[in-house]
Structures are given as C-alpha cells and as structure tokens.
Design a protein around this motif. Structure first.
Motif, PDB file in Angstrom:
ATOM      1  N   ARG A   1      55.211 -14.628  60.183  1.00 34.45           N
ATOM      2  CA  ARG A   1      56.094 -14.611  61.354  1.00 34.45           C
ATOM      3  C   ARG A   1      55.677 -15.706  62.331  1.00 34.45           C
ATOM      4  N   GLN A   2      56.660 -16.150  63.114  1.00 40.44           N
ATOM      5  CA  GLN A   2      56.394 -17.115  64.171  1.00 40.44           C
ATOM      6  C   GLN A   2      55.947 -16.363  65.416  1.00 40.44           C
ATOM      7  N   GLU A   3      55.646 -17.090  66.466  1.00 40.66           N
ATOM      8  CA  GLU A   3      55.180 -16.472  67.707  1.00 40.66           C
ATOM      9  C   GLU A   3      56.231 -15.559  68.323  1.00 40.66           C
ATOM     10  N   ASP A   4      57.516 -15.874  68.129  1.00 35.83           N
ATOM     11  CA  ASP A   4      58.578 -15.052  68.713  1.00 35.83           C
ATOM     12  C   ASP A   4      58.943 -13.850  67.844  1.00 35.83           C
ATOM     13  N   GLY A   5      58.264 -13.671  66.719  1.00 35.95           N
ATOM     14  CA  GLY A   5      58.489 -12.508  65.860  1.00 35.95           C
ATOM     15  C   GLY A   5      59.457 -12.731  64.720  1.00 35.95           C
ATOM     16  N   THR A   6      60.114 -13.879  64.672  1.00 39.01           N
ATOM     17  CA  THR A   6      61.025 -14.153  63.562  1.00 39.01           C
ATOM     18  C   THR A   6      60.245 -14.705  62.375  1.00 39.01           C
ATOM     19  N   PHE A   7      60.835 -14.587  61.211  1.00 39.17           N
ATOM     20  CA  PHE A   7      60.184 -15.100  60.002  1.00 39.17           C
ATOM     21  C   PHE A   7      60.273 -16.625  59.976  1.00 39.17           C
ATOM     22  N   THR A   8      59.227 -17.265  59.443  1.00 38.78           N
ATOM     23  CA  THR A   8      59.258 -18.717  59.334  1.00 38.78           C
ATOM     24  C   THR A   8      60.300 -19.128  58.302  1.00 38.78           C
ATOM     25  N   SER A   9      60.822 -20.319  58.458  1.00 35.36           N
ATOM     26  CA  SER A   9      61.897 -20.783  57.594  1.00 35.36           C
ATOM     27  C   SER A   9      61.401 -21.405  56.294  1.00 35.36           C
ATOM     28  N   CYS A  10      60.275 -22.071  56.338  1.00 35.57           N
ATOM     29  CA  CYS A  10      59.892 -22.895  55.195  1.00 35.57           C
ATOM     30  C   CYS A  10      58.504 -22.604  54.630  1.00 35.57           C
ATOM     31  N   HIS A  11      57.894 -21.498  55.034  1.00 37.86           N
ATOM     32  CA  HIS A  11      56.556 -21.180  54.523  1.00 37.86           C
ATOM     33  C   HIS A  11      56.490 -19.727  54.076  1.00 37.86           C
ATOM     34  N   MET A  12      55.561 -19.464  53.171  1.00 37.75           N
ATOM     35  CA  MET A  12      55.319 -18.103  52.701  1.00 37.75           C
ATOM     36  C   MET A  12      53.826 -17.943  52.410  1.00 37.75           C
ATOM     37  N   PHE A  13      53.377 -16.698  52.359  1.00 39.71           N
ATOM     38  CA  PHE A  13      51.985 -16.444  52.015  1.00 39.71           C
ATOM     39  C   PHE A  13      51.767 -16.804  50.550  1.00 39.71           C
ATOM     40  N   SER A  14      50.592 -17.304  50.234  1.00 41.16           N
ATOM     41  CA  SER A  14      50.314 -17.643  48.835  1.00 41.16           C
ATOM     42  C   SER A  14      50.205 -16.376  47.985  1.00 41.16           C
ATOM     43  N   GLU A  15      49.781 -15.261  48.608  1.00 40.20           N
ATOM     44  CA  GLU A  15      49.741 -13.964  47.924  1.00 40.20           C
ATOM     45  C   GLU A  15      50.273 -12.905  48.882  1.00 40.20           C
ATOM     46  N   PRO A  16      50.928 -11.856  48.368  1.00 43.76           N
ATOM     47  CA  PRO A  16      51.465 -10.807  49.251  1.00 43.76           C
ATOM     48  C   PRO A  16      50.369 -10.172  50.102  1.00 43.76           C
ATOM     49  N   GLN A  17      50.688  -9.898  51.354  1.00 44.46           N
ATOM     50  CA  GLN A  17      49.754  -9.318  52.316  1.00 44.46           C
ATOM     51  C   GLN A  17      50.143  -7.854  52.541  1.00 44.46           C
TER      52      GLN A  17
END
Length: 130
Positions: free
Chosen positions: A70-86
């Motif tokens: 998530r970004q600072e404002d709480g929305t999901f980032t547009s172009c990145h993801m975790f390398s492994e599920p958290q």
C-alpha cells in the motif's frame, strides 16, 4: 502592378478558389474532435498488478492485501507487488519489516468502472522481463 489588380484582371475570386476554401474548412471542423478524443481514450484508469491463481480459499480483496503493498494514503500501488505473499497482513498487523518488492510480473488489472476501454487497457502488455 499590385496583387489586387492582377486578381481583378484574372476574374477575381472565382469558383475554383471558393472550392479550395471550402475543402480546407472540412479538415478544420473535424480537427478539434481529434484533439479532444485523446482526453477520453488516453486516460489511465486505477490499476494494480494482476495476481496469479494463488490460494483459492482467499477472496480477491484478501489476495490483494497479501500481494500488493500500500501507498502512504492507503491505496494499493500501481506497479509493484511483494516478491512473496505476506500472510501476516491478513491479521491486521501493520508490523512490516523489510520486504522485497518487485515490479508487476503478470501485467495489470484495471478498474473499468469509469472507462470501459482506453489505450492503456487495450495495449495491456506485460513489463519487459529480461
């Protein structure tokens, strides 16, 4: 001899000249429509990384929570993801240690609630992976 005098001697502003002026206006009338068209088809709707088939026990929202930062404002980032599920994020733990983040691997999923089809959603290519 001035140009006006020469034009008068050649029968002035005739049918051919009027036809040329008329034909030039056809393109000028449609030109603003082409400029405004990009406002609608060039929009980039909200999007996030497309998720793989993953765990079928989780809802789409839960899968998004564990795979997309998530970004600072709480929305999901547009172009990145975790390398492994958290998975710890499902327990509302905001304790995020250093987690590796990668660019989207499978392309993007777009929100089609505002625009059904745009240039960004039609040319939906995956990022260049070396």
């Amino acid at each position: 001899m001035k140009f006006e005098d020469l034009l008068e001697e050649l029968d002035g502003f005739g049918t051919f000249q009027k036809l040329l002026v008329f034909l030039s206006f056809i393109g000028r009338v449609s030109l603003p429509c082409h400029f405004l068209l990009n406002n609608y088809i060039g929009a980039i709707p909200p999007h996030h990384c497309r998720l793989g088939s993953g765990d079928s026990n989780l809802t789409q929202e839960q899968r998004r929570i564990i795979n997309i930062p998530r970004q600072e404002d709480g929305t999901f980032t547009s172009c990145h993801m975790f390398s492994e599920p958290q998975l710890h994020l499902l327990k509302n733990e905001s304790n995020i240690s250093v987690v590796s983040v990668v660019e989207c691997q499978n392309g993007w999923t777009y929100d089609n609630s505002t625009f059904i089809s745009t240039l960004a959603t039609e040319v939906q290519s995956t990022p260049d992976i070396p």
